[in-house]
Design a protein around this motif. Structure first.
Motif, PDB file in Angstrom:
ATOM      1  N   LEU A 234       0.852  -1.188   0.000  1.00 41.12           N
ATOM      2  CA  LEU A 234       0.000   0.000   0.000  1.00 41.12           C
ATOM      3  C   LEU A 234       0.884   1.233   0.000  1.00 41.12           C
ATOM      4  O   LEU A 234       1.746   1.390   0.859  1.00 41.12           O
ATOM      5  CB  LEU A 234      -0.905   0.016   1.235  1.00 41.12           C
ATOM      6  N   GLU A 235       0.654   2.103  -0.991  1.00 41.05           N
ATOM      7  CA  GLU A 235       1.433   3.334  -1.105  1.00 41.05           C
ATOM      8  C   GLU A 235       0.497   4.531  -1.127  1.00 41.05           C
ATOM      9  O   GLU A 235      -0.416   4.598  -1.959  1.00 41.05           O
ATOM     10  CB  GLU A 235       2.265   3.323  -2.382  1.00 41.05           C
ATOM     11  N   VAL A 236       0.726   5.455  -0.220  1.00 43.11           N
ATOM     12  CA  VAL A 236      -0.024   6.707  -0.154  1.00 43.11           C
ATOM     13  C   VAL A 236       0.953   7.816  -0.530  1.00 43.11           C
ATOM     14  O   VAL A 236       1.955   8.023   0.168  1.00 43.11           O
ATOM     15  CB  VAL A 236      -0.600   6.928   1.262  1.00 43.11           C
ATOM     16  N   SER A 237       0.676   8.506  -1.628  1.00 49.69           N
ATOM     17  CA  SER A 237       1.656   9.434  -2.196  1.00 49.69           C
ATOM     18  C   SER A 237       1.104  10.853  -2.275  1.00 49.69           C
ATOM     19  O   SER A 237       0.210  11.145  -3.086  1.00 49.69           O
ATOM     20  CB  SER A 237       2.074   8.976  -3.605  1.00 49.69           C
ATOM     21  N   ALA A 238       1.606  11.712  -1.414  1.00 46.03           N
ATOM     22  CA  ALA A 238       1.340  13.154  -1.463  1.00 46.03           C
ATOM     23  C   ALA A 238      -0.149  13.474  -1.572  1.00 46.03           C
ATOM     24  O   ALA A 238      -0.563  14.288  -2.401  1.00 46.03           O
ATOM     25  CB  ALA A 238       2.110  13.785  -2.628  1.00 46.03           C
ATOM     26  N   ILE A 239      -0.961  12.838  -0.712  1.00 49.58           N
ATOM     27  CA  ILE A 239      -2.403  13.077  -0.800  1.00 49.58           C
ATOM     28  C   ILE A 239      -2.798  14.350  -0.049  1.00 49.58           C
ATOM     29  O   ILE A 239      -2.268  14.681   1.000  1.00 49.58           O
ATOM     30  CB  ILE A 239      -3.239  11.876  -0.313  1.00 49.58           C
ATOM     31  N   ASN A 240      -3.751  15.055  -0.642  1.00 50.46           N
ATOM     32  CA  ASN A 240      -4.329  16.258  -0.059  1.00 50.46           C
ATOM     33  C   ASN A 240      -5.831  16.057   0.018  1.00 50.46           C
ATOM     34  O   ASN A 240      -6.462  15.647  -0.968  1.00 50.46           O
ATOM     35  CB  ASN A 240      -4.002  17.486  -0.900  1.00 50.46           C
ATOM     36  N   VAL A 241      -6.418  16.340   1.197  1.00 47.87           N
ATOM     37  CA  VAL A 241      -7.842  16.129   1.431  1.00 47.87           C
ATOM     38  C   VAL A 241      -8.385  17.314   2.220  1.00 47.87           C
ATOM     39  O   VAL A 241      -7.708  17.844   3.112  1.00 47.87           O
ATOM     40  CB  VAL A 241      -8.099  14.824   2.219  1.00 47.87           C
ATOM     41  N   ALA A 242      -9.601  17.728   1.882  1.00 46.09           N
ATOM     42  CA  ALA A 242     -10.232  18.843   2.588  1.00 46.09           C
ATOM     43  C   ALA A 242     -11.669  18.499   2.927  1.00 46.09           C
ATOM     44  O   ALA A 242     -12.324  17.717   2.234  1.00 46.09           O
ATOM     45  CB  ALA A 242     -10.178  20.110   1.741  1.00 46.09           C
ATOM     46  N   TYR A 243     -12.152  19.082   4.016  1.00 44.80           N
ATOM     47  CA  TYR A 243     -13.580  19.112   4.322  1.00 44.80           C
ATOM     48  C   TYR A 243     -14.049  20.525   3.997  1.00 44.80           C
ATOM     49  O   TYR A 243     -13.760  21.465   4.740  1.00 44.80           O
ATOM     50  CB  TYR A 243     -13.836  18.812   5.802  1.00 44.80           C
ATOM     51  N   GLY A 244     -14.750  20.669   2.896  1.00 46.57           N
ATOM     52  CA  GLY A 244     -15.150  22.011   2.478  1.00 46.57           C
ATOM     53  C   GLY A 244     -13.922  22.866   2.206  1.00 46.57           C
ATOM     54  O   GLY A 244     -13.052  22.492   1.422  1.00 46.57           O
ATOM     55  N   HIS A 245     -13.823  24.007   2.887  1.00 49.03           N
ATOM     56  CA  HIS A 245     -12.680  24.897   2.681  1.00 49.03           C
ATOM     57  C   HIS A 245     -11.538  24.606   3.652  1.00 49.03           C
ATOM     58  O   HIS A 245     -10.497  25.267   3.579  1.00 49.03           O
ATOM     59  CB  HIS A 245     -13.123  26.353   2.844  1.00 49.03           C
ATOM     60  N   ALA A 246     -11.730  23.647   4.551  1.00 45.33           N
ATOM     61  CA  ALA A 246     -10.693  23.335   5.542  1.00 45.33           C
ATOM     62  C   ALA A 246      -9.846  22.160   5.062  1.00 45.33           C
ATOM     63  O   ALA A 246     -10.339  21.025   4.982  1.00 45.33           O
ATOM     64  CB  ALA A 246     -11.334  23.012   6.884  1.00 45.33           C
TER      65      ALA A 246
ATOM     66  N   VAL B 177      -3.343   6.910  -4.244  1.00 46.57           N
ATOM     67  CA  VAL B 177      -3.174   5.716  -3.405  1.00 46.57           C
ATOM     68  C   VAL B 177      -3.028   4.526  -4.339  1.00 46.57           C
ATOM     69  O   VAL B 177      -3.821   4.370  -5.283  1.00 46.57           O
ATOM     70  CB  VAL B 177      -4.379   5.514  -2.467  1.00 46.57           C
ATOM     71  N   ARG B 178      -2.021   3.684  -4.091  1.00 44.44           N
ATOM     72  CA  ARG B 178      -1.783   2.509  -4.926  1.00 44.44           C
ATOM     73  C   ARG B 178      -1.753   1.253  -4.065  1.00 44.44           C
ATOM     74  O   ARG B 178      -1.237   1.261  -2.947  1.00 44.44           O
ATOM     75  CB  ARG B 178      -0.457   2.636  -5.709  1.00 44.44           C
ATOM     76  N   LEU B 179      -2.286   0.181  -4.619  1.00 45.25           N
ATOM     77  CA  LEU B 179      -2.243  -1.138  -4.001  1.00 45.25           C
ATOM     78  C   LEU B 179      -1.552  -2.079  -4.971  1.00 45.25           C
ATOM     79  O   LEU B 179      -2.007  -2.241  -6.117  1.00 45.25           O
ATOM     80  CB  LEU B 179      -3.665  -1.635  -3.698  1.00 45.25           C
ATOM     81  N   ASP B 180      -0.439  -2.659  -4.540  1.00 38.64           N
ATOM     82  CA  ASP B 180       0.359  -3.525  -5.418  1.00 38.64           C
ATOM     83  C   ASP B 180       0.691  -2.826  -6.734  1.00 38.64           C
ATOM     84  O   ASP B 180       0.663  -3.438  -7.814  1.00 38.64           O
ATOM     85  CB  ASP B 180      -0.378  -4.837  -5.703  1.00 38.64           C
TER      86      ASP B 180
END
Length: 231
Positions: free
Chosen positions: A2-14, A58-61
């Motif tokens: 499992l690879e998580v690469s430079a993820i950006n997530v927001a709730y609305g404007h936050a 996000v990558r799996l295998d």
């Protein structure tokens, strides 16, 4: 795995996650540690497709899964036990487990394996989930996720509110799955629980990476925990 690469997530404007990056290998337990509000649960939901990514992947295998609809991600081999368990409380233990088996077309051999890990569920097989203790409900939520035969298992505070005997039972199952080659991403507030099972620990704050260390380093030097968590 499992690879998580430079993820950006927001709730609305936050914005909650900011270029968060980490990986979990097969047969490894990686624990995410951070203060309340650091973005740990948001990370889990983002991996499962329950929150959209602003950017990153996000990558799996090696296969990108972050563009898939949320209902497709478990079929690829990711089991998720969320905070609060999310059981079908009006259904029996057997029916909750059957839902897990159906999600990936697992057969009776998987059922027998899961019940061997959680013998108490066999005793409660025909009880409604709402009649179980908190620890038994956590066992059921974990058993249902294991019915997917996951390559990766995500657990969000699995020991919260449990008595010591139940915590030990959950810890043993997590260790067994790690030894079977499952990649495990664990969010846990109990530092003693983290240090008893983790191979590596990734510290996050304000949705950003701080540092990732071997758990042995933390066991030898508790000042690192004090610096990052104030404990």
């Amino acid at each position: 795995m499992l690879e998580v690469s430079a993820i950006n997530v927001a709730y609305g404007h936050a914005q909650i996650l900011r270029d968060l990056t980490f990986s979990v290998k097969a047969g490894e337990i990686l624990c995410l540690l951070g203060r309340n509000g650091a973005g740990k649960t948001t990370t889990m939901k983002a991996i499962m497709g329950l929150l959209p990514l602003l950017s990153g992947e996000v990558r799996l295998d090696g296969q990108k899964i972050s563009s898939l609809p949320a209902h497709q991600i478990p079929k690829g081999g990711i089991g998720y036990i969320p905070q609060g368990r999310r059981l079908f409380t009006e259904l029996t233990v057997a029916q909750n487990i059957e839902i897990g088996l159906m999600a990936r077309g697992s057969g009776r051999e998987v059922l027998h394996d899961v019940l061997a890990l959680f013998p108490r569920l066999r005793e409660r097989f025909h009880q409604r989930a709402e009649t179980l203790s908190g620890g038994e409900q956590q066992m059921l939520a974990t058993a249902r996720a294991l019915c997917l035969r996951p390559k990766v298992l995500l657990l969000d505070e699995p020991t919260e509110g449990l008595q010591p005997s139940m915590i030990e039972a959950i810890r043993e199952v997590i260790t067994v799955m790690r030894d079977r080659g499952v990649a495990i991403l664990l969010v846990e507030q109990r530092v003693d629980a983290v240090l008893s099972v983790a191979d590596r620990v990734a510290f996050i704050e304000n949705g950003q990476n701080l540092e990732t260390l071997d758990a042995d380093v933390l066991r030898a030097d508790h000042t690192i925990l004090e610096r990052h968590l104030g404990v």
